[in-house]
Every structure is written in C-alpha cells, then in structure tokens.
Design a protein around this motif. Structure first.
Motif, short mmCIF file in Angstrom:
data_model
loop_
_atom_site.label_atom_id
_atom_site.label_comp_id
_atom_site.label_asym_id
_atom_site.label_seq_id
_atom_site.Cartn_x
_atom_site.Cartn_y
_atom_site.Cartn_z
N ILE A 16 0.87 -1.18 0.00
CA ILE A 16 0.00 0.00 0.00
C ILE A 16 0.90 1.23 0.00
O ILE A 16 1.68 1.45 0.93
CB ILE A 16 -0.94 0.04 1.22
CG1 ILE A 16 -1.76 -1.24 1.32
CG2 ILE A 16 -1.87 1.26 1.13
CD1 ILE A 16 -2.64 -1.31 2.56
N GLY A 17 0.83 1.99 -1.07
CA GLY A 17 1.63 3.21 -1.19
C GLY A 17 0.74 4.43 -1.20
O GLY A 17 -0.49 4.34 -1.14
N ARG A 18 1.38 5.61 -1.32
CA ARG A 18 0.58 6.84 -1.30
C ARG A 18 1.34 7.99 -1.95
O ARG A 18 2.57 7.98 -2.07
CB ARG A 18 0.18 7.19 0.12
CG ARG A 18 1.29 7.18 1.18
CD ARG A 18 2.21 8.35 1.13
NE ARG A 18 2.92 8.61 2.37
CZ ARG A 18 3.86 9.53 2.49
NH1 ARG A 18 4.23 10.24 1.43
NH2 ARG A 18 4.48 9.73 3.64
N PHE A 19 0.59 9.00 -2.34
CA PHE A 19 1.13 10.29 -2.77
C PHE A 19 0.47 11.33 -1.89
O PHE A 19 -0.76 11.35 -1.76
CB PHE A 19 0.82 10.54 -4.24
CG PHE A 19 1.24 11.91 -4.73
CD1 PHE A 19 2.55 12.34 -4.58
CD2 PHE A 19 0.32 12.75 -5.33
CE1 PHE A 19 2.94 13.61 -5.03
CE2 PHE A 19 0.70 14.00 -5.79
CZ PHE A 19 2.01 14.43 -5.64
N ALA A 20 1.29 12.19 -1.26
CA ALA A 20 0.75 13.09 -0.24
C ALA A 20 1.23 14.52 -0.47
O ALA A 20 2.13 15.00 0.23
CB ALA A 20 1.16 12.60 1.15
N ALA A 34 7.33 12.73 -8.02
CA ALA A 34 6.98 11.96 -6.82
C ALA A 34 5.67 11.20 -7.01
O ALA A 34 5.55 10.04 -6.61
CB ALA A 34 6.88 12.89 -5.61
N ALA A 35 4.71 11.85 -7.65
CA ALA A 35 3.43 11.19 -7.90
C ALA A 35 3.63 9.99 -8.82
O ALA A 35 3.12 8.89 -8.55
CB ALA A 35 2.44 12.17 -8.53
N LEU A 36 4.37 10.18 -9.90
CA LEU A 36 4.58 9.10 -10.86
C LEU A 36 5.34 7.93 -10.25
O LEU A 36 4.95 6.77 -10.41
CB LEU A 36 5.33 9.64 -12.09
CG LEU A 36 5.67 8.63 -13.18
CD1 LEU A 36 4.41 8.01 -13.77
CD2 LEU A 36 6.52 9.28 -14.28
N ALA A 37 6.43 8.23 -9.54
CA ALA A 37 7.23 7.15 -8.95
C ALA A 37 6.42 6.34 -7.95
O ALA A 37 6.48 5.11 -7.93
CB ALA A 37 8.48 7.74 -8.29
N LEU A 48 -1.98 -1.16 -3.76
CA LEU A 48 -2.92 -0.05 -3.73
C LEU A 48 -2.15 1.25 -3.69
O LEU A 48 -1.04 1.33 -3.13
CB LEU A 48 -3.83 -0.15 -2.49
CG LEU A 48 -4.66 -1.42 -2.34
CD1 LEU A 48 -5.47 -1.37 -1.05
CD2 LEU A 48 -5.58 -1.61 -3.54
N TRP A 49 -2.73 2.30 -4.26
CA TRP A 49 -2.12 3.63 -4.28
C TRP A 49 -3.15 4.63 -3.77
O TRP A 49 -4.25 4.71 -4.30
CB TRP A 49 -1.68 4.00 -5.69
CG TRP A 49 -0.94 5.29 -5.81
CD1 TRP A 49 0.35 5.54 -5.43
CD2 TRP A 49 -1.42 6.51 -6.38
NE1 TRP A 49 0.70 6.84 -5.72
CE2 TRP A 49 -0.37 7.46 -6.31
CE3 TRP A 49 -2.63 6.90 -6.95
CZ2 TRP A 49 -0.50 8.76 -6.78
CZ3 TRP A 49 -2.77 8.19 -7.42
CH2 TRP A 49 -1.71 9.12 -7.34
N ILE A 203 6.76 3.95 1.26
CA ILE A 203 6.72 5.39 1.03
C ILE A 203 7.75 5.73 -0.04
O ILE A 203 8.94 5.43 0.10
CB ILE A 203 7.00 6.17 2.31
CG1 ILE A 203 5.86 5.94 3.31
CG2 ILE A 203 7.18 7.65 2.03
CD1 ILE A 203 6.10 6.53 4.68
N VAL A 204 7.30 6.34 -1.12
CA VAL A 204 8.16 6.80 -2.20
C VAL A 204 8.02 8.32 -2.25
O VAL A 204 6.92 8.84 -2.47
CB VAL A 204 7.76 6.18 -3.55
CG1 VAL A 204 8.66 6.69 -4.67
CG2 VAL A 204 7.81 4.65 -3.48
#
Length: 307
Positions: A16-20, A34-37, A48-49, A203-204
């Motif tokens: 489970i990842g995220r863009f914040a 950051a969003a793309l990676a 899941l994203w 977390i990326v």
C-alpha cells in the motif's frame, strides 16, 4: 495487516503506497515525479495507491490548490484506490496519539522560543537549528510546543533507492517538535499517524525528506508501530540547483500532460516511452520499473498492469 497476497506459499502484506502533496501551490514538475514514482511502484507491486492531501498547516495551504492538484491527478488518470484523506479533518486523531506519547513520557512540554534556542546554541557553539534540551527536565514557564524525547542510539534503515542511511537524531537535530507553538500539529506527527492508519507499507518521496526519516522511525518505534519501507527519489532542481518548489516559483504543469509524464519518467533514469495514451504509458512504465526495482520472487507472482 489489512490485505494479504501469497508469494511462494508465504502470506505477506499487500503493498500500500501513497502520494501526499501539500496544497501550497499547484502540481509542478517536481511533485509530478513523486506522484509518478509512487504510482508506478504501487502498480508494479500489484498494490494499492492512495492520495492524501497534507493540509495540516492551515496557514500555508489553500482549498483551491487542493482542488487543482486533485483535478490534474484525475486528468492523469492517477486514481486513489481508497477515499482521499485530508489532514485538516484529522486533528482529533493527532491529539489522541500525542496524548498517548505524553502519557508514556516520550513527549514533553517546551517553553523555549526559536530565538532563545538560537541564542543558547550561539553561546555553546552548537548548530543553530539543534534543540539543546533546555526543557527536558521540565519547565515552570508556559508550554509553547511539545517535543519528542530523542536518545543517542543511531537510527538506521536501508533506502530502496539511496541504500543504507543512519542518523543520530539527538545529535543531529535534538528533541523535535510534534505540536507547534501556534497550536498546529507538526509534519513529523501527522505523516506518521496518517501512514499508520492507512496501512501504508511503502513510502516513495523526494530525497529532500530522507533526513526526516530517522525522526519518523523514532516515533514509530515509540508507538510500537511497524515502520514502512522507504524509497527517496532524486529531486527536480531549478536553474540555481535548488529543489524545485512552489515557494521557489515552480510553474504549474503544461496542458500536454503525456509529455510532462515523459519528462518525469526520464528524470527517474528511464528511457523515453513511446505511448499513445496514459494507459499505454503506465503499462510500459510498470514493466520497466518492475524489472529494475521489484524482486525476482515477486515478479513471478504479479500480473499485467490492471486497467
């Protein structure tokens, strides 16, 4: 553990990842990387994203920027797999966790001002930003902020992009703030609570945040929570070789979003992708990312990019 997948007969957490993003401006080239990676890493793991709007700092964040960011992500067909979280709606939860840390004596009240901290450090010859621990033993003055009690044990982790990283948080920054003097919760608390409550496993994010990570791991451990894995990716820089940022005059993305994606992808060190649309681009990107960053054991279990 919310969701599981079977790999070679072993039950493992589902990725489970995220863009914040912080809504202090519109999406720009740096935040798109950051969003793309994070998006591609999640899809390469069949995970899941999630999207979270980090608007805990109400003095700098604006609703119109939140809406603008979400609108562009929608155009990019980057869809959150769960309802979008807004930090501004989670104050009660942050209070609950802060009180838990206070009760366990891992957080204490501090009466120091920024000026008094800098003056104390000037006199001792210490770095100006490092907290000297003046209120560790208590204070008779009004409490201005709440600080996390650090120790001298180095905190180490292996970053998926940068490799091994270690920091003595007490020596590097001292006891750091979890609730500010203006009453707002600090990033170092809000991000941990949100990631934990969302079940984030990976977390990326940008490399500028790698030195924040040991502080966050220290709080995870104080709470007895499992810490996620980290990947800190190269920053997009401006003409002055500074991090491209909204505050630094970064321009919003152009209307050619497929071209913007191409530039972001190549910034991550990959060759250009010949794609006719977003789905085509993401499908090819997932294969390339998986070959570089996902373990061979997992590769045998994953399927093609879901449409």
């Amino acid at each position: 553990m919310r969701l599981c997948a079977t790999i070679s007969g072993i039950m493992t957490e589902q990725y489970i990842g995220r863009f914040a993003p912080s809504p202090t401006g519109l999406l720009h080239a740096g935040s798109l990387v950051a969003a793309l990676a994070s998006f591609i890493d999640a899809k390469a793991h069949n995970g899941l994203w999630l999207i979270r709007i980090e608007d805990v700092d109400t003095t700098r964040c604006k609703t119109e920027f939140s809406q603008g960011i979400l609108s562009v992500l929608d155009e990019l067909q980057m869809k959150s797999d769960e309802p979008i979280i807004f930090q501004s709606e989670r104050q009660d939860r942050y209070t609950e966790v802060l009180n838990q840390l206070i009760a366990s004596h891992r957080v204490y009240g501090c009466s120091c001002s920024r000026h008094s901290i800098e003056e104390a450090n000037r006199q001792s010859g210490a770095p100006l930003h490092r907290y000297p621990g003046n209120c560790r033993g208590g204070t008779a003055k009004p409490i201005r902020s709440w600080r996390f009690l650090t120790d001298s044990n180095p905190i180490s982790f292996v970053d998926r992009w940068c490799g091994p990283y270690s920091q003595n948080v007490e020596e590097a920054v001292g006891d750091f703030v979890l609730k500010r003097s203006d009453g707002l919760f600090a990033y170092q608390l809000a991000v941990i609570v949100d990631d934990h409550d969302s079940g984030i496993t990976d977390i990326v994010r940008g490399a500028d945040l790698i030195d924040n990570t040991p502080r966050q791991i220290a709080v995870y451990r104080a709470l007895g929570w499992k810490e996620p894995r980290y990947m800190h990716i190269p920053l997009v820089l401006n003409d002055r070789h500074e991090k491209l940022s909204k505050q630094g005059g970064a321009r919003p993305l152009s209307s050619d979003l497929l071209l913007e994606l191409q530039h972001a992808w190549m910034h991550l060190g990959f060759p250009a992708i010949n794609a006719k649309n977003f789905e085509d681009f993401y499908g090819k990107a997932v294969v390339m990312w998986r070959n570089r960053f996902v373990s061979s054991t997992f590769q045998k279990q994953v399927h093609k990019y879901p449409s």
